[in-house]
Design a protein around this motif. Sequence first.
Motif, mmCIF file in Angstrom:
data_model
loop_
_atom_site.group_PDB
_atom_site.id
_atom_site.type_symbol
_atom_site.label_atom_id
_atom_site.label_comp_id
_atom_site.label_asym_id
_atom_site.label_seq_id
_atom_site.Cartn_x
_atom_site.Cartn_y
_atom_site.Cartn_z
ATOM 1 N N ASN A 103 33.647 9.465 -20.480
ATOM 2 C CA ASN A 103 32.852 10.609 -20.930
ATOM 3 C C ASN A 103 31.376 10.394 -20.609
ATOM 4 N N HIS A 131 30.606 10.613 -16.828
ATOM 5 C CA HIS A 131 31.168 11.749 -16.099
ATOM 6 C C HIS A 131 30.080 12.461 -15.290
ATOM 7 N N THR A 172 28.449 11.332 -12.709
ATOM 8 C CA THR A 172 27.550 10.456 -11.953
ATOM 9 C C THR A 172 28.138 10.171 -10.572
ATOM 10 N N ASN A 177 21.016 12.126 -28.518
ATOM 11 C CA ASN A 177 21.796 12.474 -27.338
ATOM 12 C C ASN A 177 20.887 12.612 -26.120
ATOM 13 N N THR A 203 21.110 10.545 -22.547
ATOM 14 C CA THR A 203 21.086 11.199 -21.242
ATOM 15 C C THR A 203 20.059 10.526 -20.326
ATOM 16 N N THR A 263 23.254 21.715 -25.064
ATOM 17 C CA THR A 263 24.463 20.936 -25.310
ATOM 18 C C THR A 263 24.373 20.405 -26.730
ATOM 19 N N ALA A 302 28.651 16.917 -25.237
ATOM 20 C CA ALA A 302 28.282 16.278 -23.978
ATOM 21 C C ALA A 302 29.502 15.610 -23.325
ATOM 22 N N PRO A 303 29.584 15.667 -21.974
ATOM 23 C CA PRO A 303 28.575 16.123 -21.019
ATOM 24 C C PRO A 303 28.579 17.621 -20.728
ATOM 25 N N GLN A 321 27.477 21.332 -20.782
ATOM 26 C CA GLN A 321 26.172 21.910 -21.055
ATOM 27 C C GLN A 321 26.006 23.212 -20.275
ATOM 28 N N ARG A 377 28.070 22.262 -16.603
ATOM 29 C CA ARG A 377 29.161 21.295 -16.657
ATOM 30 C C ARG A 377 30.160 21.796 -17.686
ATOM 31 N N SER A 408 34.219 20.308 -22.488
ATOM 32 C CA SER A 408 33.804 19.219 -21.618
ATOM 33 C C SER A 408 34.682 19.160 -20.374
#
Length: 513
Positions: free
Chosen positions: A193, A196, A198, A222, A226, A317, A322-323, A325, A343, A368
């Motif tokens: 999670n 995710h 990247t 959060n 990030t 978000t 998350a992730p 948003q 996302r 998500s």
Amino acid sequence: MQQSALDHRTDPAPAPRSSAQGSRTVHGLLDLRAAAQPDRTAISTDTGTRLTFADWRDRSVRAARALVARGVRPGDRVGLVFGLRDWPEFAVQYCAVTRAGAVAVPISDGRPAEAVGGLLEHCGASAVVAGAGASVPLGPWWIAAPAELAAEAAESGAAAVQLPEVAAADPAQVLYTSGTTGRPMGVLASHGNVVHGTRPLARHRPLAHSEEFLHAFAVGTNAGQTMLVNALDAHPAALVATRFTPGRFARLIEQRSVGSVFVVPAMAAELLGAGVQERHDLSSVRLFGSTAAALPPSVATALTAAFPNAVVVNYYTSTEAAPAQTAMVFDPSRPTALGLAARGAVMVAGPDGRPLPAGETGDVLLRSPGAQRAYYRDAEAGAAVFRSGWVRMGDVGYLDPDGYLHLVDRASDVIKSGAYKVSTLQVESVALEHPGVADVAVVGLPHPVLGTSVAAAVVPAAGTAFDPAALRSFLAERLAAHEIPSTIRTLDVLPRNEAGKPLKRAIRELLAT
């Protein structure tokens, strides 16, 4: 070439995993980045502290071995209590904890010691690593400073400690919510999670237009997490402002030619209120990102003038979602829009959980694109928030015909005054258009006839003689009669949490006295 870049290290660290394996864990991302760019700065602070990817990796490996030697085992929760000034060290210890197979629990040292202890007790922490000056109460956990772990790792035999294998499905962190509407909730996220989306080996990394991105987000938020992932995945290095003031922040932008800036709306309003654009060259900024709350249209409009070369982006978000948003480049033709799903997916649902047509107001949910998060040790509360892949945001909103999300209010903040429902966000947004208002928060107060009346706490703009009657007249031209605050009280500053959100319970208590 990558192997020779690592040959100078004295610590016999594990060999980097393959790209497929490494990209599935947080510390695996670090391994890949350190192999590719060992001497590149990953994180720095405005006090001069600097951390390269090679240092980040090497120090996290050594600290992980010290944790394992102390008895930390896979699945154990390890508290990480650090402040803004310690961001690079926090990053080292975060990856050390995950390398040890344990679960990182980031907590800002700005929380009171009693609150810190409550979070550690809730997650069942077995250990705590704390930065300089952090106040951690005694409990069933042992407490260590990073220097202690470094010294233990340097002892003979520490290099022989074996580190466990960690998979994408393994838990990476427990992150606590701000608790603005109740007690803080622990949100459990897996490695899959957290990482995710990247792309550790991509030729063109995110934020490639800049060499540094600037933020002042606390550990344990959060937004802060990030920024940690950005430091691992994006092109620029993270630059941390160890104390946020408008002048200090603007000077960093000017002196370092910062290309990307991330704030919460309260910080944006402070920058504008201080008139930093009149004293500093902000032309280097290409991206001005705001998160944690909806950016008021008047603030967004002013930002486009203050940062003439930047696109102003509002991200939406939550710690739970998350992730997933939504993201929106500010568009004057859609001033209240928070954007499309960037996302995952967004939905506005009715009481039965089914999607509502465009224009109809209901519960906002995000889904998500990867593994979903969950509340830690609170399945009952989780059942009301996590629904078949969707996350209930606790906000009321609607989708316009083009699919753009618009917020009406926090579900818990909507004021039911007589026969009407009043959006506090709407009243706040209009009030901020008044030149005498620098900041404002609207809440409901008990009323013997209406049930609840509308009240506003106002921070007057510097250099103005604030007049509540003039504000009411201003609002009367723009709002319905039932939306105009019957109580207006001035404050020097609004109480906010470390995520920048107004503490409306505290504000309600102030206005009620």
